[in-house]
Design a protein around this motif. Sequence first.
Motif, mmCIF file in Angstrom:
data_model
loop_
_atom_site.group_PDB
_atom_site.id
_atom_site.type_symbol
_atom_site.label_atom_id
_atom_site.label_comp_id
_atom_site.label_asym_id
_atom_site.label_seq_id
_atom_site.Cartn_x
_atom_site.Cartn_y
_atom_site.Cartn_z
ATOM 1 N N THR A 1 5.056 -15.154 -3.461
ATOM 2 C CA THR A 1 6.106 -15.987 -4.040
ATOM 3 C C THR A 1 6.397 -15.559 -5.475
ATOM 4 N N HIS B 1 9.573 -8.672 5.358
ATOM 5 C CA HIS B 1 8.429 -9.339 5.979
ATOM 6 C C HIS B 1 7.188 -8.615 5.455
ATOM 7 N N ARG C 1 4.242 -13.300 5.230
ATOM 8 C CA ARG C 1 5.217 -14.123 4.507
ATOM 9 C C ARG C 1 6.521 -13.338 4.377
ATOM 10 N N ARG D 1 -0.051 -16.260 -0.515
ATOM 11 C CA ARG D 1 1.249 -16.943 -0.555
ATOM 12 C C ARG D 1 1.755 -17.072 -1.990
#
Length: 159
Positions: A148, A115, A24, A144
């Motif tokens: 986030t 990244h 991600r 994820r």
Amino acid sequence: MTRRLSPVGLEFIESAALRLVFAREMSAPPEAVYRALADDVMGWPTWFAAVTRCRPTDGGKGREVLLKGGTRFRETILAADEPTRYAYRVDETNAPGPRALVEEWRLSPAGTGTHVRWTFAAEGALAFRLSMRIGRAGLGRAFRDAVTALDRRLTDTKA
């Protein structure tokens, strides 16, 4: 019951029978992400929802992690290469199934951000490997959501 796992090294990340890899992009720079992973160990529960407690052990050479549901891990840090890699091996757990487990976080610049690649490398009985493959989507969602939340936390503190 606590079980001891095999004391594998970094090479296990590439040779494990089960390798789950997730990636991600984040807006925070690699140095900030690395500090959150490696230096602010006790902060993991604020951004990784599955983690209820995380604390350094052995003068920072290890970690003790408690997950929702009561799974416990005692870990050894295998790599702390600022700002590109943070990896640890599970030495003891109360989780059934794994015989060896290493997790690696790889960080690389992506424009002004980072990244992030997380590799979950494991060995265990066939039932364990199958359950992890079936649970891949859930593990990916947890990754994820965690990345986030961490990105939000790191970019909010910059403002």
